[in-house]
Scaffold this motif. Structure first.
Motif, PDB file in Angstrom:
ATOM      1  N   MET A 167     -13.925  30.183  57.795  1.00  0.00           N
ATOM      2  CA  MET A 167     -14.014  29.370  56.855  1.00  0.00           C
ATOM      3  C   MET A 167     -15.080  28.147  56.909  1.00  0.00           C
ATOM      4  O   MET A 167     -15.341  27.671  57.910  1.00  0.00           O
ATOM      5  CB  MET A 167     -12.603  28.578  56.509  1.00  0.00           C
ATOM      6  CG  MET A 167     -12.435  27.713  55.448  1.00  0.00           C
ATOM      7  SD  MET A 167     -10.484  26.892  55.337  1.00  0.00           S
ATOM      8  CE  MET A 167      -9.591  27.513  56.680  1.00  0.00           C
ATOM      9  N   PHE A 168     -15.876  28.365  55.751  1.00  0.00           N
ATOM     10  CA  PHE A 168     -17.024  27.189  55.880  1.00  0.00           C
ATOM     11  C   PHE A 168     -17.042  26.676  54.576  1.00  0.00           C
ATOM     12  O   PHE A 168     -16.777  27.266  53.379  1.00  0.00           O
ATOM     13  CB  PHE A 168     -18.405  28.178  56.067  1.00  0.00           C
ATOM     14  CG  PHE A 168     -18.401  28.927  57.350  1.00  0.00           C
ATOM     15  CD1 PHE A 168     -18.489  28.239  58.521  1.00  0.00           C
ATOM     16  CD2 PHE A 168     -18.566  30.136  57.416  1.00  0.00           C
ATOM     17  CE1 PHE A 168     -18.585  28.897  59.958  1.00  0.00           C
ATOM     18  CE2 PHE A 168     -18.630  30.891  58.532  1.00  0.00           C
ATOM     19  CZ  PHE A 168     -18.439  30.281  59.581  1.00  0.00           C
ATOM     20  N   ASP A 169     -17.364  25.305  54.355  1.00  0.00           N
ATOM     21  CA  ASP A 169     -17.869  24.636  53.311  1.00  0.00           C
ATOM     22  C   ASP A 169     -19.144  25.525  52.781  1.00  0.00           C
ATOM     23  O   ASP A 169     -20.122  25.768  53.546  1.00  0.00           O
ATOM     24  CB  ASP A 169     -18.128  23.031  53.652  1.00  0.00           C
ATOM     25  CG  ASP A 169     -17.826  22.257  52.410  1.00  0.00           C
ATOM     26  OD1 ASP A 169     -18.128  22.757  51.105  1.00  0.00           O
ATOM     27  OD2 ASP A 169     -17.790  21.065  52.497  1.00  0.00           O
ATOM     28  N   PHE A 170     -19.227  25.304  51.611  1.00  0.00           N
ATOM     29  CA  PHE A 170     -20.624  25.887  50.980  1.00  0.00           C
ATOM     30  C   PHE A 170     -21.765  24.890  51.541  1.00  0.00           C
ATOM     31  O   PHE A 170     -22.744  25.261  51.977  1.00  0.00           O
ATOM     32  CB  PHE A 170     -20.462  25.918  49.665  1.00  0.00           C
ATOM     33  CG  PHE A 170     -21.737  26.755  49.073  1.00  0.00           C
ATOM     34  CD1 PHE A 170     -21.899  27.827  48.994  1.00  0.00           C
ATOM     35  CD2 PHE A 170     -22.821  25.946  48.464  1.00  0.00           C
ATOM     36  CE1 PHE A 170     -23.249  28.662  48.725  1.00  0.00           C
ATOM     37  CE2 PHE A 170     -24.167  26.489  48.159  1.00  0.00           C
ATOM     38  CZ  PHE A 170     -24.157  27.815  48.065  1.00  0.00           C
ATOM     39  N   HIS A 171     -21.764  23.552  51.101  1.00  0.00           N
ATOM     40  CA  HIS A 171     -23.015  22.621  51.461  1.00  0.00           C
ATOM     41  C   HIS A 171     -22.476  22.338  52.963  1.00  0.00           C
ATOM     42  O   HIS A 171     -21.897  21.468  53.180  1.00  0.00           O
ATOM     43  CB  HIS A 171     -22.891  21.681  50.513  1.00  0.00           C
ATOM     44  CG  HIS A 171     -23.227  22.054  49.065  1.00  0.00           C
ATOM     45  ND1 HIS A 171     -24.454  22.588  48.850  1.00  0.00           N
ATOM     46  CD2 HIS A 171     -22.581  22.064  48.050  1.00  0.00           C
ATOM     47  CE1 HIS A 171     -24.421  22.950  47.671  1.00  0.00           C
ATOM     48  NE2 HIS A 171     -23.158  22.696  47.018  1.00  0.00           N
TER      49      HIS A 171
ATOM     50  N   GLY B  23     -29.553  21.026  54.341  1.00  0.00           N
ATOM     51  CA  GLY B  23     -29.648  22.316  53.178  1.00  0.00           C
ATOM     52  C   GLY B  23     -29.306  23.431  53.653  1.00  0.00           C
ATOM     53  O   GLY B  23     -29.440  24.546  53.090  1.00  0.00           O
ATOM     54  N   ASP B  24     -28.520  23.659  54.662  1.00  0.00           N
ATOM     55  CA  ASP B  24     -28.049  24.772  55.137  1.00  0.00           C
ATOM     56  C   ASP B  24     -26.808  25.272  54.020  1.00  0.00           C
ATOM     57  O   ASP B  24     -26.137  24.309  53.695  1.00  0.00           O
ATOM     58  CB  ASP B  24     -27.593  24.803  56.508  1.00  0.00           C
ATOM     59  CG  ASP B  24     -27.254  26.377  57.163  1.00  0.00           C
ATOM     60  OD1 ASP B  24     -27.711  27.298  56.457  1.00  0.00           O
ATOM     61  OD2 ASP B  24     -26.993  26.269  58.178  1.00  0.00           O
ATOM     62  N   THR B  25     -26.159  26.575  54.167  1.00  0.00           N
ATOM     63  CA  THR B  25     -25.098  26.942  53.591  1.00  0.00           C
ATOM     64  C   THR B  25     -23.958  27.742  54.362  1.00  0.00           C
ATOM     65  O   THR B  25     -24.531  28.250  55.218  1.00  0.00           O
ATOM     66  CB  THR B  25     -25.138  27.610  52.248  1.00  0.00           C
ATOM     67  OG1 THR B  25     -25.759  28.803  52.399  1.00  0.00           O
ATOM     68  CG2 THR B  25     -26.317  26.829  51.244  1.00  0.00           C
ATOM     69  N   GLY B  26     -23.109  27.511  53.919  1.00  0.00           N
ATOM     70  CA  GLY B  26     -21.771  28.378  54.600  1.00  0.00           C
ATOM     71  C   GLY B  26     -22.067  29.659  54.387  1.00  0.00           C
ATOM     72  O   GLY B  26     -21.595  30.592  55.399  1.00  0.00           O
ATOM     73  N   VAL B  27     -22.677  30.112  53.276  1.00  0.00           N
ATOM     74  CA  VAL B  27     -23.011  31.575  53.026  1.00  0.00           C
ATOM     75  C   VAL B  27     -23.935  32.118  53.906  1.00  0.00           C
ATOM     76  O   VAL B  27     -23.902  33.088  54.752  1.00  0.00           O
ATOM     77  CB  VAL B  27     -23.504  31.980  51.491  1.00  0.00           C
ATOM     78  CG1 VAL B  27     -24.046  33.245  51.552  1.00  0.00           C
ATOM     79  CG2 VAL B  27     -22.261  31.588  50.683  1.00  0.00           C
ATOM     80  N   ALA B  28     -24.866  31.346  54.241  1.00  0.00           N
ATOM     81  CA  ALA B  28     -26.165  31.584  55.210  1.00  0.00           C
ATOM     82  C   ALA B  28     -25.617  31.458  56.617  1.00  0.00           C
ATOM     83  O   ALA B  28     -25.877  32.420  57.299  1.00  0.00           O
ATOM     84  CB  ALA B  28     -27.515  30.404  54.930  1.00  0.00           C
ATOM     85  N   LEU B  29     -24.822  30.552  56.820  1.00  0.00           N
ATOM     86  CA  LEU B  29     -24.172  30.728  58.286  1.00  0.00           C
ATOM     87  C   LEU B  29     -23.225  31.970  58.421  1.00  0.00           C
ATOM     88  O   LEU B  29     -23.460  32.534  59.476  1.00  0.00           O
ATOM     89  CB  LEU B  29     -23.363  29.363  58.467  1.00  0.00           C
ATOM     90  CG  LEU B  29     -22.485  29.062  59.779  1.00  0.00           C
ATOM     91  CD1 LEU B  29     -23.355  29.343  60.895  1.00  0.00           C
ATOM     92  CD2 LEU B  29     -21.673  28.005  59.608  1.00  0.00           C
TER      93      LEU B  29
ATOM     94  N   PRO C  97     -13.680  38.168  59.130  1.00  0.00           N
ATOM     95  CA  PRO C  97     -12.957  37.399  57.838  1.00  0.00           C
ATOM     96  C   PRO C  97     -13.306  35.901  57.989  1.00  0.00           C
ATOM     97  O   PRO C  97     -13.653  35.229  58.745  1.00  0.00           O
ATOM     98  CB  PRO C  97     -11.435  37.553  58.237  1.00  0.00           C
ATOM     99  CG  PRO C  97     -11.198  38.303  59.249  1.00  0.00           C
ATOM    100  CD  PRO C  97     -12.416  38.455  60.194  1.00  0.00           C
ATOM    101  N   CYS C  98     -13.877  35.915  56.478  1.00  0.00           N
ATOM    102  CA  CYS C  98     -14.729  34.507  56.369  1.00  0.00           C
ATOM    103  C   CYS C  98     -14.465  34.101  54.607  1.00  0.00           C
ATOM    104  O   CYS C  98     -14.377  34.933  53.853  1.00  0.00           O
ATOM    105  CB  CYS C  98     -16.116  34.549  56.537  1.00  0.00           C
ATOM    106  SG  CYS C  98     -17.139  33.169  56.192  1.00  0.00           S
ATOM    107  N   LEU C  99     -14.204  33.014  54.448  1.00  0.00           N
ATOM    108  CA  LEU C  99     -14.238  32.311  53.199  1.00  0.00           C
ATOM    109  C   LEU C  99     -15.041  31.113  52.923  1.00  0.00           C
ATOM    110  O   LEU C  99     -15.277  30.348  53.992  1.00  0.00           O
ATOM    111  CB  LEU C  99     -12.689  32.342  52.653  1.00  0.00           C
ATOM    112  CG  LEU C  99     -11.792  31.192  53.438  1.00  0.00           C
ATOM    113  CD1 LEU C  99     -11.869  30.089  52.200  1.00  0.00           C
ATOM    114  CD2 LEU C  99     -10.504  31.673  53.709  1.00  0.00           C
ATOM    115  N   ILE C 100     -15.389  30.787  51.862  1.00  0.00           N
ATOM    116  CA  ILE C 100     -16.249  29.681  51.665  1.00  0.00           C
ATOM    117  C   ILE C 100     -15.290  28.648  50.489  1.00  0.00           C
ATOM    118  O   ILE C 100     -14.536  29.133  49.849  1.00  0.00           O
ATOM    119  CB  ILE C 100     -17.586  30.071  50.765  1.00  0.00           C
ATOM    120  CG1 ILE C 100     -18.257  30.813  51.671  1.00  0.00           C
ATOM    121  CG2 ILE C 100     -18.240  28.764  50.411  1.00  0.00           C
ATOM    122  CD1 ILE C 100     -18.910  30.558  52.851  1.00  0.00           C
ATOM    123  N   LEU C 101     -15.427  27.467  51.071  1.00  0.00           N
ATOM    124  CA  LEU C 101     -14.751  26.303  50.310  1.00  0.00           C
ATOM    125  C   LEU C 101     -15.780  25.482  49.613  1.00  0.00           C
ATOM    126  O   LEU C 101     -16.728  25.153  50.574  1.00  0.00           O
ATOM    127  CB  LEU C 101     -13.886  25.448  51.264  1.00  0.00           C
ATOM    128  CG  LEU C 101     -12.986  26.265  52.128  1.00  0.00           C
ATOM    129  CD1 LEU C 101     -12.188  25.038  53.244  1.00  0.00           C
ATOM    130  CD2 LEU C 101     -11.926  26.515  51.159  1.00  0.00           C
TER     131      LEU C 101
END
Length: 78
Positions: free
Chosen positions: A1-5, A9-15, A27-31
């Motif tokens: 689970m990652f925050d988007f921002h 400038g990195d993002t949870g999606v890129a991570l 398994p992963c989700l973005i908040l």
């Protein structure tokens, strides 16, 4: 689970994508509290679930249950 921002400038999606490339799918989700179309599109394009902040406990439990069930099915199939 990652925050988007994230920081710098990195993002949870890129991570999530970097970790997937290194360690395989998990398994992963973005908040996020950011409700812009750009954020929703980036998360959707990465094929990740998105939860808006503030997160409702039942919504979080539901997403986590689905992620874990999908993972269990994938492991059983292999």
């Amino acid at each position: 689970m990652f925050d988007f921002h994230l920081d710098d400038g990195d993002t949870g999606v890129a991570l999530a994508e970097r970790l997937r490339a290194t360690h395989g799918g998990r398994p992963c989700l973005i908040l996020t509290a950011d409700q812009t179309d750009a954020v929703r599109r980036a998360v959707r394009d990465a094929d990740l679930p998105l939860l808006a902040k503030p997160v409702r406990p039942l919504a979080l439990k539901s997403v986590l249950d689905r992620l874990l069930a999908a993972r269990a099915s994938a492991v059983a199939a292999s």
